[in-house]
Design a protein around this motif. Structure first.
Motif, PDB file in Angstrom:
ATOM      1  N   HIS A  47      -4.921  13.520   6.588  1.00 35.59           N
ATOM      2  CA  HIS A  47      -4.733  13.476   5.191  1.00 35.59           C
ATOM      3  C   HIS A  47      -5.724  13.053   4.297  1.00 35.59           C
ATOM      4  O   HIS A  47      -6.287  13.460   3.524  1.00 35.59           O
ATOM      5  CB  HIS A  47      -3.320  13.128   4.847  1.00 35.59           C
ATOM      6  N   ASN A  48      -6.110  11.740   4.530  1.00 36.76           N
ATOM      7  CA  ASN A  48      -7.159  10.927   4.100  1.00 36.76           C
ATOM      8  C   ASN A  48      -8.672  11.580   4.012  1.00 36.76           C
ATOM      9  O   ASN A  48      -9.464  11.808   3.111  1.00 36.76           O
ATOM     10  CB  ASN A  48      -7.331   9.462   4.376  1.00 36.76           C
ATOM     11  N   LYS A  49      -8.872  12.365   5.239  1.00 38.18           N
ATOM     12  CA  LYS A  49      -9.952  12.969   5.533  1.00 38.18           C
ATOM     13  C   LYS A  49     -10.240  14.243   4.477  1.00 38.18           C
ATOM     14  O   LYS A  49     -11.195  14.436   3.934  1.00 38.18           O
ATOM     15  CB  LYS A  49     -10.124  13.672   6.926  1.00 38.18           C
ATOM     16  N   HIS A  50      -8.968  14.800   4.459  1.00 39.80           N
ATOM     17  CA  HIS A  50      -9.093  16.113   3.427  1.00 39.80           C
ATOM     18  C   HIS A  50      -9.160  15.592   2.026  1.00 39.80           C
ATOM     19  O   HIS A  50      -9.891  16.301   1.266  1.00 39.80           O
ATOM     20  CB  HIS A  50      -7.691  16.762   3.876  1.00 39.80           C
ATOM     21  N   THR A  82      -2.689   3.060   1.874  1.00 38.70           N
ATOM     22  CA  THR A  82      -1.682   3.867   2.384  1.00 38.70           C
ATOM     23  C   THR A  82      -1.653   3.681   3.753  1.00 38.70           C
ATOM     24  O   THR A  82      -0.738   3.431   4.723  1.00 38.70           O
ATOM     25  CB  THR A  82      -1.399   5.310   2.083  1.00 38.70           C
ATOM     26  N   LEU A  83      -2.845   3.950   4.553  1.00 34.93           N
ATOM     27  CA  LEU A  83      -3.299   4.041   5.904  1.00 34.93           C
ATOM     28  C   LEU A  83      -2.912   2.501   6.421  1.00 34.93           C
ATOM     29  O   LEU A  83      -2.270   2.320   7.574  1.00 34.93           O
ATOM     30  CB  LEU A  83      -4.414   4.655   6.165  1.00 34.93           C
ATOM     31  N   LYS A  84      -3.325   1.482   5.710  1.00 33.94           N
ATOM     32  CA  LYS A  84      -3.352   0.208   6.168  1.00 33.94           C
ATOM     33  C   LYS A  84      -2.049  -0.421   6.307  1.00 33.94           C
ATOM     34  O   LYS A  84      -1.602  -0.777   7.275  1.00 33.94           O
ATOM     35  CB  LYS A  84      -4.364  -0.538   5.193  1.00 33.94           C
ATOM     36  N   GLN A  85      -1.148   0.222   5.413  1.00 31.08           N
ATOM     37  CA  GLN A  85       0.063  -0.238   5.405  1.00 31.08           C
ATOM     38  C   GLN A  85       1.200   0.509   6.377  1.00 31.08           C
ATOM     39  O   GLN A  85       2.128  -0.187   6.939  1.00 31.08           O
ATOM     40  CB  GLN A  85       1.051  -0.096   3.956  1.00 31.08           C
ATOM     41  N   HIS A 111       3.197  -1.270   9.160  1.00 29.00           N
ATOM     42  CA  HIS A 111       4.442  -1.000   9.410  1.00 29.00           C
ATOM     43  C   HIS A 111       4.840  -0.727  10.887  1.00 29.00           C
ATOM     44  O   HIS A 111       5.872  -1.327  11.503  1.00 29.00           O
ATOM     45  CB  HIS A 111       5.100   0.183   8.616  1.00 29.00           C
ATOM     46  N   TRP A 112       4.141   0.208  11.343  1.00 25.43           N
ATOM     47  CA  TRP A 112       4.501   0.719  12.895  1.00 25.43           C
ATOM     48  C   TRP A 112       4.117  -0.416  13.741  1.00 25.43           C
ATOM     49  O   TRP A 112       4.652  -0.629  14.886  1.00 25.43           O
ATOM     50  CB  TRP A 112       3.616   1.644  13.254  1.00 25.43           C
TER      51      TRP A 112
END
Length: 286
Positions: free
Chosen positions: A230-233, A271-274, A278-279
């Protein structure tokens, strides 16, 4: 006689001693050895570490008596070795041409292996045997005995015919097959631990927790991969929007559009870092 030194006085930092002479009858310490000259830790102190007496026998104190209890590992040459000169130095064992005496000793050992009836072992030389074929590595060492006679000793690598001790071959430093020995006792403990681990791995709650962890790992990998895509797009879309803004806007309006796109980029990275954080915590919890 036993001489004891007892401090008497100290002069200028130097201690002076009185001598006390005492007589003491010292009994020879009796050492023990396992059968066939195999020593074990329990034999060092048979009183503190008792074990079946048939496993051990006292070691004679004199060399001549001790030699009478040893198997005859020294092998005399059966072939004629008259006129064969001894090597001047010991051969380098990993890259050398074997000496003629070593080749003769190896040949005699091969003949013994083909004709002996002391034990049975399938080396794969006969196709009639149905047992598992196991090759073995043998070695010879040309030596002289105490009388100066030239001969050789033989050795075999690993277990032969189910045991380590053979009259023809020098014994291993440690016999792992002694039932009451250190290796067997340690092996039994490790086997018990492995059996307990195996039983725990079959428990329903463990299997459920393991499955839950595997599901969480798979879900985390899927969501992270989707977020990265998603971030790439979004990055590609922002690049296109930035080009359009540079054409359609100028001055403060252009700066406002560029700042907006930069904030979107920062948000995507956050968003990706969080999500990763989380996981990581979720997998650690499971």
């Amino acid at each position: 006689m036993l001489t004891l030194l007892k401090p008497k006085r100290e002069i200028n930092g130097s201690k002076h001693f009185d001598q006390k002479i005492a007589s003491e009858k010292q009994k020879p310490t009796e050492r023990f050895s396992c059968i066939k000259n195999q020593s074990c830790a329990e034999c060092i102190n048979p009183i503190a570490n008792p074990h079946p007496s048939y496993l051990c026998q006292p070691i004679p104190h004199t060399v001549s008596d001790r030699n009478q209890h040893l198997p005859e590992y020294f092998q005399s040459f059966q072939s004629d070795i008259e006129g064969i000169a001894l090597p001047e130095r010991f051969n380098y064992p990993f890259h050398y041409v074997p000496h003629e005496l070593a080749l003769i000793a190896a040949k005699e050992l091969q003949e013994y292996l083909q004709t002996q009836t002391d034990w049975e072992h399938d080396f794969g030389m006969e196709t009639s045997h149905d047992d598992l074929i196991i090759g073995k590595m043998f070695g010879v060492l040309v030596v002289k005995n105490r009388q100066g006679d030239l001969g050789y000793i033989c050795a075999v690598s690993g277990r032969l015919a189910g045991q380590n001790l053979h009259d023809k071959f020098v014994p291993p430093v440690f016999d792992i097959l002694v039932q009451d020995g250190f290796f067997r006792k340690g092996e039994a403990i490790i086997t018990e631990i492995n059996e307990r681990i195996y039983a725990l791995e079959k428990r329903p709650n463990y299997l459920a927790s393991k499955q839950q962890l595997e599901d969480a790992v798979q879900q985390s990998e899927a969501e992270l991969a989707a977020c990265v895509l998603h971030n790439k797009h979004q990055k590609e879309a922002r690049h296109s929007k930035r080009n359009d803004a540079e054409v359609n806007f100028t001055g403060s309006e252009l700066q406002e559009q560029i700042q907006k796109l930069n904030n979107e980029s920062i948000n995507d990275h956050y968003t990706l870092k969080q999500l990763r954080k989380h996981w990581a915590a979720e997998v650690e919890r499971l």
